[in-house]
Motif scaffolding. Structure first.
Motif, PDB file in Angstrom:
ATOM      1  N   TYR A   1     -28.489 -62.469 -48.518  1.00  0.00           N
ATOM      2  CA  TYR A   1     -28.988 -62.020 -49.877  1.00  0.00           C
ATOM      3  C   TYR A   1     -29.781 -60.620 -49.652  1.00  0.00           C
ATOM      4  O   TYR A   1     -30.484 -60.307 -50.472  1.00  0.00           O
ATOM      5  N   TRP A   2     -29.084 -59.754 -48.560  1.00  0.00           N
ATOM      6  CA  TRP A   2     -30.047 -58.306 -48.579  1.00  0.00           C
ATOM      7  C   TRP A   2     -29.760 -57.545 -49.609  1.00  0.00           C
ATOM      8  O   TRP A   2     -30.640 -56.755 -50.197  1.00  0.00           O
ATOM      9  N   TRP A   3     -28.668 -57.780 -50.433  1.00  0.00           N
ATOM     10  CA  TRP A   3     -28.503 -57.027 -51.711  1.00  0.00           C
ATOM     11  C   TRP A   3     -29.425 -57.403 -52.852  1.00  0.00           C
ATOM     12  O   TRP A   3     -29.950 -56.549 -53.707  1.00  0.00           O
ATOM     13  N   LEU A   4     -29.824 -58.588 -52.860  1.00  0.00           N
ATOM     14  CA  LEU A   4     -30.894 -59.413 -53.607  1.00  0.00           C
ATOM     15  C   LEU A   4     -32.173 -58.698 -53.416  1.00  0.00           C
ATOM     16  O   LEU A   4     -32.953 -58.210 -54.211  1.00  0.00           O
ATOM     17  N   PHE A   5     -32.548 -58.491 -52.165  1.00  0.00           N
ATOM     18  CA  PHE A   5     -33.898 -57.873 -51.572  1.00  0.00           C
ATOM     19  C   PHE A   5     -33.931 -56.576 -52.120  1.00  0.00           C
ATOM     20  O   PHE A   5     -35.134 -56.160 -52.461  1.00  0.00           O
ATOM     21  N   ILE A   6     -32.823 -55.889 -51.870  1.00  0.00           N
ATOM     22  CA  ILE A   6     -33.074 -54.272 -52.106  1.00  0.00           C
ATOM     23  C   ILE A   6     -32.834 -54.103 -53.795  1.00  0.00           C
ATOM     24  O   ILE A   6     -33.977 -53.219 -54.295  1.00  0.00           O
ATOM     25  N   SER A   7     -32.448 -55.025 -54.507  1.00  0.00           N
ATOM     26  CA  SER A   7     -32.336 -54.885 -55.997  1.00  0.00           C
ATOM     27  C   SER A   7     -33.788 -55.229 -56.506  1.00  0.00           C
ATOM     28  O   SER A   7     -33.987 -54.798 -57.504  1.00  0.00           O
ATOM     29  N   LEU A   8     -34.301 -56.205 -55.950  1.00  0.00           N
ATOM     30  CA  LEU A   8     -35.528 -56.420 -56.324  1.00  0.00           C
ATOM     31  C   LEU A   8     -36.581 -55.362 -56.368  1.00  0.00           C
ATOM     32  O   LEU A   8     -37.614 -55.142 -57.161  1.00  0.00           O
ATOM     33  N   ILE A   9     -36.405 -54.752 -54.990  1.00  0.00           N
ATOM     34  CA  ILE A   9     -37.459 -53.545 -54.763  1.00  0.00           C
ATOM     35  C   ILE A   9     -37.085 -52.367 -55.960  1.00  0.00           C
ATOM     36  O   ILE A   9     -38.115 -51.893 -56.399  1.00  0.00           O
ATOM     37  N   VAL A  10     -35.881 -52.097 -56.160  1.00  0.00           N
ATOM     38  CA  VAL A  10     -35.402 -51.177 -57.062  1.00  0.00           C
ATOM     39  C   VAL A  10     -35.933 -51.446 -58.359  1.00  0.00           C
ATOM     40  O   VAL A  10     -36.584 -50.662 -59.148  1.00  0.00           O
ATOM     41  N   LEU A  11     -35.564 -52.686 -58.863  1.00  0.00           N
ATOM     42  CA  LEU A  11     -36.241 -53.284 -60.133  1.00  0.00           C
ATOM     43  C   LEU A  11     -37.770 -53.144 -60.358  1.00  0.00           C
ATOM     44  O   LEU A  11     -38.238 -52.637 -61.330  1.00  0.00           O
ATOM     45  N   PHE A  12     -38.129 -53.397 -59.092  1.00  0.00           N
ATOM     46  CA  PHE A  12     -40.090 -53.330 -59.288  1.00  0.00           C
ATOM     47  C   PHE A  12     -40.340 -51.690 -59.400  1.00  0.00           C
ATOM     48  O   PHE A  12     -41.213 -51.448 -60.341  1.00  0.00           O
ATOM     49  N   ILE A  13     -39.698 -50.838 -58.895  1.00  0.00           N
ATOM     50  CA  ILE A  13     -40.035 -49.647 -58.917  1.00  0.00           C
ATOM     51  C   ILE A  13     -39.700 -49.081 -60.407  1.00  0.00           C
ATOM     52  O   ILE A  13     -40.426 -48.555 -61.101  1.00  0.00           O
ATOM     53  N   VAL A  14     -38.621 -49.556 -60.937  1.00  0.00           N
ATOM     54  CA  VAL A  14     -38.240 -49.041 -62.181  1.00  0.00           C
ATOM     55  C   VAL A  14     -38.869 -49.664 -63.196  1.00  0.00           C
ATOM     56  O   VAL A  14     -39.195 -48.983 -64.229  1.00  0.00           O
ATOM     57  N   GLY A  15     -39.446 -51.010 -63.006  1.00  0.00           N
ATOM     58  CA  GLY A  15     -40.219 -51.506 -63.773  1.00  0.00           C
ATOM     59  C   GLY A  15     -41.554 -50.963 -64.159  1.00  0.00           C
ATOM     60  O   GLY A  15     -42.168 -50.726 -65.185  1.00  0.00           O
ATOM     61  N   ILE A  16     -42.127 -50.576 -63.005  1.00  0.00           N
ATOM     62  CA  ILE A  16     -43.444 -49.854 -63.020  1.00  0.00           C
ATOM     63  C   ILE A  16     -43.265 -48.500 -63.769  1.00  0.00           C
ATOM     64  O   ILE A  16     -44.228 -48.033 -64.664  1.00  0.00           O
ATOM     65  N   PHE A  17     -42.239 -47.478 -63.542  1.00  0.00           N
ATOM     66  CA  PHE A  17     -42.229 -46.474 -64.270  1.00  0.00           C
ATOM     67  C   PHE A  17     -41.900 -46.814 -65.778  1.00  0.00           C
ATOM     68  O   PHE A  17     -42.320 -46.092 -66.687  1.00  0.00           O
ATOM     69  N   ALA A  18     -41.185 -47.750 -66.125  1.00  0.00           N
ATOM     70  CA  ALA A  18     -40.909 -48.279 -67.649  1.00  0.00           C
ATOM     71  C   ALA A  18     -42.419 -48.558 -68.270  1.00  0.00           C
ATOM     72  O   ALA A  18     -42.404 -48.178 -69.411  1.00  0.00           O
ATOM     73  N   LEU A  19     -43.035 -49.247 -67.497  1.00  0.00           N
ATOM     74  CA  LEU A  19     -44.371 -49.600 -68.059  1.00  0.00           C
ATOM     75  C   LEU A  19     -45.236 -48.738 -68.395  1.00  0.00           C
ATOM     76  O   LEU A  19     -45.939 -48.624 -69.365  1.00  0.00           O
ATOM     77  N   ARG A  20     -45.128 -47.778 -67.472  1.00  0.00           N
ATOM     78  CA  ARG A  20     -46.076 -46.615 -67.586  1.00  0.00           C
ATOM     79  C   ARG A  20     -45.606 -45.575 -68.934  1.00  0.00           C
ATOM     80  O   ARG A  20     -46.527 -44.915 -69.453  1.00  0.00           O
ATOM     81  N   LYS A  21     -44.399 -45.736 -69.385  1.00  0.00           N
ATOM     82  CA  LYS A  21     -44.077 -44.922 -70.621  1.00  0.00           C
ATOM     83  C   LYS A  21     -44.415 -45.580 -71.937  1.00  0.00           C
ATOM     84  O   LYS A  21     -44.343 -44.911 -73.031  1.00  0.00           O
ATOM     85  N   GLN A  22     -45.088 -47.150 -71.766  1.00  0.00           N
ATOM     86  CA  GLN A  22     -45.129 -47.605 -72.975  1.00  0.00           C
ATOM     87  C   GLN A  22     -46.810 -47.701 -72.950  1.00  0.00           C
ATOM     88  O   GLN A  22     -47.438 -48.222 -71.879  1.00  0.00           O
ATOM     89  N   LYS A  23     -47.501 -47.466 -73.976  1.00  0.00           N
ATOM     90  CA  LYS A  23     -48.904 -47.291 -74.146  1.00  0.00           C
ATOM     91  C   LYS A  23     -49.913 -48.542 -73.858  1.00  0.00           C
ATOM     92  O   LYS A  23     -50.621 -48.534 -73.185  1.00  0.00           O
ATOM     93  N   GLN A  24     -49.406 -49.491 -74.293  1.00  0.00           N
ATOM     94  CA  GLN A  24     -50.053 -50.985 -74.236  1.00  0.00           C
ATOM     95  C   GLN A  24     -49.962 -51.443 -72.874  1.00  0.00           C
ATOM     96  O   GLN A  24     -50.888 -51.857 -72.153  1.00  0.00           O
ATOM     97  N   SER A  25     -48.692 -51.386 -72.311  1.00  0.00           N
ATOM     98  CA  SER A  25     -48.240 -51.814 -70.951  1.00  0.00           C
ATOM     99  C   SER A  25     -49.009 -51.010 -69.900  1.00  0.00           C
ATOM    100  O   SER A  25     -49.488 -51.361 -68.882  1.00  0.00           O
ATOM    101  N   LYS A  26     -49.170 -49.608 -70.102  1.00  0.00           N
ATOM    102  CA  LYS A  26     -49.736 -48.745 -69.217  1.00  0.00           C
ATOM    103  C   LYS A  26     -51.141 -49.102 -69.121  1.00  0.00           C
ATOM    104  O   LYS A  26     -52.056 -48.881 -68.228  1.00  0.00           O
ATOM    105  N   TYR A  27     -51.968 -49.514 -70.201  1.00  0.00           N
ATOM    106  CA  TYR A  27     -52.919 -49.685 -70.332  1.00  0.00           C
ATOM    107  C   TYR A  27     -53.579 -50.817 -69.145  1.00  0.00           C
ATOM    108  O   TYR A  27     -54.520 -50.815 -68.692  1.00  0.00           O
TER     109      TYR A  27
END
Length: 402
Positions: free
Chosen positions: A220-246
């Motif tokens: 499941y190496w692909w799942l491990f890498i996918s989770l890391i990428v999704l985590f990074i993308v999720g952080i950037f997405a959250l910072r674009k929304q004012k409420q979630s950024k708070y």
């Protein structure tokens, strides 16, 4: 801004070159002022290969600070604003800044104020720059305003770089640790699986755990890498929304060790900016609104909004700050003293200096603390994997000897 190639003549003879201008007519006028009689002129078509692509701020902070310092020097030397803008447009190494300054020059020649002309380029000239220039134009102290802006940007850049430096070291070590673990689990541990299966005896718990982790990582190496990428993308997405950024900023400020560092950096940034605006005679409500917009931390920005509302109601600036954990008592007390004595800008400047020094000391302590912790953590993880391999190998060796 269009670019034109030309062929012309001057006192030295025939010459060719290029000029950047808002129109063909303006290009002819510029060249005529330089003593060049244009024989032929063609506009250079802009393509995807020649067009500058900028992500974020198109002008580097270093180039912008140099521009501010040079602009201030020229104005102080008595050079008119229009001529100073023209000189700096041809001296700067930043193409984006050059294009904007040439446009600003055209607006200035048409009678517009510098603050009005620069306001058309919000990606290069911030809201703070525009408002401070308005105040500088009203008071006739443009050179002092430019110096103050340069100092503000320099201090802001220094503090930000120290924070990045403090956070980069553990991040790099963390990435190295993950890479080493993956390499051992995928590349090294599987080579011992056949040997251990032939052994036939019960393997130690630590070895079974490492072998199981190795099998999971290979499958499941692909799942491990996918989770890391999704985590990074999720952080950037959250910072674009004012409420979630708070909520994200709230979590960052509450983090052990790192939270205090980020809190001090945010306070240094907002007090330095607010002091610069007030020193340039920008009205306090307008100054707080500007700082509120450029604050990188949503928790701090909301407290500033409440402080602005407090001032509009005729109450103290510090009333909401005193009731919020993000502002230490030292900050609120010094601001209160500045309000009562009429020296709020000077007091804010002292707070900024204090917390900038605190950030310097905190980053130095953090580096000295994190380095041994990360080394011990990496050694423990690698040692665990190595031990899990060596323990059954000793058992196999003893079994063969017996």
């Amino acid at each position: 801004m269009p670019k034109f190639k030309y062929v012309g003549r001057d006192k030295s003879g025939k010459r060719d070159g290029s000029v950047i201008s808002s129109s063909r007519r303006e290009a002819f006028i510029k060249l005529k002022e330089e003593g060049i009689r244009v024989l032929q002129m063609d506009e250079v078509p802009e393509s995807i290969f020649t067009k500058d692509i900028a992500i974020g701020n198109p002008v580097k902070l270093h180039d912008f600070v140099v521009f501010l310092r040079q602009f201030s020097t020229l104005i102080r030397a008595g050079v008119p604003v229009v001529e100073a803008t023209n000189v700096l447009a041809h001296q700067t190494e930043s193409k984006a800044l050059q294009r904007s300054l040439l446009d600003v020059e055209e607006d200035l020649r048409q009678g517009n104020a510098l603050s009005t002309a620069t306001a058309k380029y919000p990606k290069i000239f911030s809201n703070m720059f525009v408002n401070m220039m308005k105040a500088g134009e009203a008071s006739g102290a443009i050179d002092d305003t430019l110096d103050r802006l340069a100092t503000q940007y320099e201090k802001q850049h220094e503090t930000k770089q120290k924070i990045i430096s403090a956070l980069t070291y553990p991040l790099v070590l963390g990435v190295i640790a993950i890479a080493v673990i993956i390499f051992l689990l995928v590349g090294v541990v599987p080579t011992f699986v056949a040997m251990f299966s032939d052994f036939g005896a019960q393997l130690p718990l630590i070895t079974r755990f490492v072998l199981g982790s190795s099998e999971w990582m290979q499958a499941y190496w692909w799942l491990f890498i996918s989770l890391i990428v999704l985590f990074i993308v999720g952080i950037f997405a959250l910072r674009k929304q004012k409420q979630s950024k708070y909520y994200l900023d709230f979590f960052l400020l509450r983090m052990p060790i790192f939270g205090k560092l980020l809190q001090k950096a945010s306070i240094a940034r907002l007090t330095r900016t607010l002091s610069s605006l007030l020193s340039s005679s920008v009205p306090i409500l307008q100054a707080i609104a500007i700082v509120e917009k450029i604050a990188e931390n949503e928790v701090i920005a909301r407290v500033l909004q409440e402080s602005r509302d407090s001032l509009e109601r005729g109450e103290s600036l510090t009333t909401p700050m005193k009731n919020h954990w993000a502002f230490p008592p030292l900050v609120t007390q010094m601001i209160s003293i500045g309000e009562s004595t009429g020296s709020l800008d000077a007091m804010l400047d002292k707070i900024a200096e204090f917390y900038e020094k605190e950030v310097d000391n905190a980053t130095d302590r953090l580096k000295s603390l994190i380095e041994p912790i990360m080394i011990v953590l990496l050694a423990t993880i690698v040692g665990t994997i190595v031990t899990a391999i060596l323990v059954p190998m000793f058992d196999i060796f003893n079994h063969i000897q017996a």
